[in-house]
Design a protein around this motif. Sequence first.
Motif, PDB file in Angstrom:
ATOM      1  N   HIS A  66       2.963  17.625 -24.736  1.00 58.03           N
ATOM      2  CA  HIS A  66       4.388  17.398 -24.518  1.00 58.03           C
ATOM      3  C   HIS A  66       5.075  18.690 -24.103  1.00 58.03           C
ATOM      4  N   ASN A  67       4.740  19.787 -24.765  1.00 57.12           N
ATOM      5  CA  ASN A  67       5.352  21.072 -24.422  1.00 57.12           C
ATOM      6  C   ASN A  67       5.019  21.480 -22.992  1.00 57.12           C
ATOM      7  N   GLU A  68       3.784  21.229 -22.568  1.00 54.41           N
ATOM      8  CA  GLU A  68       3.386  21.547 -21.198  1.00 54.41           C
ATOM      9  C   GLU A  68       4.200  20.720 -20.203  1.00 54.41           C
ATOM     10  N   ALA A  69       4.350  19.427 -20.491  1.00 54.72           N
ATOM     11  CA  ALA A  69       5.129  18.557 -19.608  1.00 54.72           C
ATOM     12  C   ALA A  69       6.599  18.990 -19.582  1.00 54.72           C
ATOM     13  N   ALA A  70       7.140  19.373 -20.736  1.00 52.34           N
ATOM     14  CA  ALA A  70       8.536  19.819 -20.802  1.00 52.34           C
ATOM     15  C   ALA A  70       8.724  21.115 -20.021  1.00 52.34           C
ATOM     16  N   PHE A  71       7.773  22.037 -20.130  1.00 52.80           N
ATOM     17  CA  PHE A  71       7.840  23.302 -19.396  1.00 52.80           C
ATOM     18  C   PHE A  71       7.819  23.036 -17.897  1.00 52.80           C
ATOM     19  N   THR A  72       6.877  22.196 -17.459  1.00 54.61           N
ATOM     20  CA  THR A  72       6.746  21.877 -16.040  1.00 54.61           C
ATOM     21  C   THR A  72       8.016  21.209 -15.516  1.00 54.61           C
ATOM     22  N   HIS A  73       8.519  20.247 -16.276  1.00 56.92           N
ATOM     23  CA  HIS A  73       9.743  19.555 -15.863  1.00 56.92           C
ATOM     24  C   HIS A  73      10.916  20.538 -15.779  1.00 56.92           C
ATOM     25  N   GLY A  74      11.055  21.391 -16.787  1.00 60.26           N
ATOM     26  CA  GLY A  74      12.146  22.364 -16.793  1.00 60.26           C
ATOM     27  C   GLY A  74      12.046  23.345 -15.637  1.00 60.26           C
ATOM     28  N   PHE A  75      10.828  23.779 -15.341  1.00 60.36           N
ATOM     29  CA  PHE A  75      10.633  24.704 -14.226  1.00 60.36           C
ATOM     30  C   PHE A  75      11.011  24.036 -12.908  1.00 60.36           C
ATOM     31  N   LYS A  76      10.552  22.794 -12.712  1.00 61.19           N
ATOM     32  CA  LYS A  76      10.882  22.064 -11.482  1.00 61.19           C
ATOM     33  C   LYS A  76      12.381  21.818 -11.372  1.00 61.19           C
ATOM     34  N   LEU A  77      13.007  21.482 -12.483  1.00 61.02           N
ATOM     35  CA  LEU A  77      14.449  21.256 -12.483  1.00 61.02           C
ATOM     36  C   LEU A  77      15.187  22.542 -12.126  1.00 61.02           C
ATOM     37  N   GLY A  78      14.773  23.660 -12.702  1.00 64.83           N
ATOM     38  CA  GLY A  78      15.398  24.941 -12.380  1.00 64.83           C
ATOM     39  C   GLY A  78      15.221  25.310 -10.915  1.00 64.83           C
ATOM     40  N   ALA A  79      14.019  25.073 -10.380  1.00 60.99           N
ATOM     41  CA  ALA A  79      13.769  25.362  -8.961  1.00 60.99           C
ATOM     42  C   ALA A  79      14.610  24.451  -8.069  1.00 60.99           C
ATOM     43  N   ALA A  80      14.740  23.186  -8.457  1.00 56.55           N
ATOM     44  CA  ALA A  80      15.559  22.248  -7.670  1.00 56.55           C
ATOM     45  C   ALA A  80      17.025  22.672  -7.683  1.00 56.55           C
ATOM     46  N   ILE A  81      17.494  23.140  -8.820  1.00 60.95           N
ATOM     47  CA  ILE A  81      18.879  23.622  -8.915  1.00 60.95           C
ATOM     48  C   ILE A  81      19.070  24.831  -7.994  1.00 60.95           C
ATOM     49  N   MET A  82      18.111  25.765  -8.022  1.00 57.59           N
ATOM     50  CA  MET A  82      18.204  26.946  -7.159  1.00 57.59           C
ATOM     51  C   MET A  82      18.177  26.539  -5.676  1.00 57.59           C
ATOM     52  N   ALA A  83      17.312  25.580  -5.326  1.00 58.89           N
ATOM     53  CA  ALA A  83      17.246  25.124  -3.931  1.00 58.89           C
ATOM     54  C   ALA A  83      18.573  24.512  -3.514  1.00 58.89           C
ATOM     55  N   GLU A  84      19.150  23.718  -4.394  1.00 60.78           N
ATOM     56  CA  GLU A  84      20.447  23.095  -4.080  1.00 60.78           C
ATOM     57  C   GLU A  84      21.525  24.153  -3.911  1.00 60.78           C
ATOM     58  N   VAL A  85      21.509  25.148  -4.757  1.00 66.04           N
ATOM     59  CA  VAL A  85      22.506  26.220  -4.671  1.00 66.04           C
ATOM     60  C   VAL A  85      22.326  26.993  -3.369  1.00 66.04           C
ATOM     61  N   LYS A  89      25.049  27.159  -0.018  1.00 68.55           N
ATOM     62  CA  LYS A  89      25.809  28.397  -0.184  1.00 68.55           C
ATOM     63  C   LYS A  89      26.924  28.563   0.841  1.00 68.55           C
ATOM     64  N   GLU A  90      26.761  27.980   2.048  1.00 60.23           N
ATOM     65  CA  GLU A  90      27.824  28.122   3.051  1.00 60.23           C
ATOM     66  C   GLU A  90      29.084  27.373   2.649  1.00 60.23           C
ATOM     67  N   GLU A  91      28.949  26.426   1.737  1.00 61.24           N
ATOM     68  CA  GLU A  91      30.110  25.697   1.265  1.00 61.24           C
ATOM     69  C   GLU A  91      30.994  26.573   0.355  1.00 61.24           C
ATOM     70  N   LEU A  92      30.449  27.672  -0.106  1.00 65.09           N
ATOM     71  CA  LEU A  92      31.171  28.529  -1.040  1.00 65.09           C
ATOM     72  C   LEU A  92      32.053  29.555  -0.340  1.00 65.09           C
ATOM     73  N   VAL A  93      31.810  29.803   0.945  1.00 63.41           N
ATOM     74  CA  VAL A  93      32.571  30.812   1.686  1.00 63.41           C
ATOM     75  C   VAL A  93      33.237  30.157   2.889  1.00 63.41           C
ATOM     76  N   ARG A  94      34.555  30.358   2.994  1.00 61.54           N
ATOM     77  CA  ARG A  94      35.271  29.828   4.157  1.00 61.54           C
ATOM     78  C   ARG A  94      35.042  30.714   5.366  1.00 61.54           C
ATOM     79  N   SER A  95      34.813  30.081   6.491  1.00 63.21           N
ATOM     80  CA  SER A  95      34.727  30.879   7.717  1.00 63.21           C
ATOM     81  C   SER A  95      36.127  31.103   8.253  1.00 63.21           C
ATOM     82  N   ILE A  96      36.345  32.294   8.737  1.00 61.62           N
ATOM     83  CA  ILE A  96      37.680  32.672   9.216  1.00 61.62           C
ATOM     84  C   ILE A  96      37.721  32.694  10.715  1.00 61.62           C
TER      85      ILE A  96
END
Length: 96
Positions: A66-85, A89-96
Amino acid sequence: MPSILEELYAGNILPDEMIVPRNPKYRPLCGQISAAMENWRKKLGEEEFRELEALLDLHAEASAMHNEAAFTHGFKLGAAIMAEVLVGKEELVRSI
């Protein structure tokens, strides 16, 4: 200094062996478990205590899975969050 990926590839990063809970209740709880096991060792016969240990080993094996599955899931979730961010990223800065 080697990179994290190099260290991971070389087998020098072992998260399961490096993790020590910081919860102040952890070590006292481990002490209680040890004391309880010693009490059961005294109460039970040798064969019965071996059966109890075998049961606890099975529980530990299931918990590790269970701990291995939780670690893997958490790692994938963190990577997915980073990919989404990073993708958005261009949505965070207005072009002038």
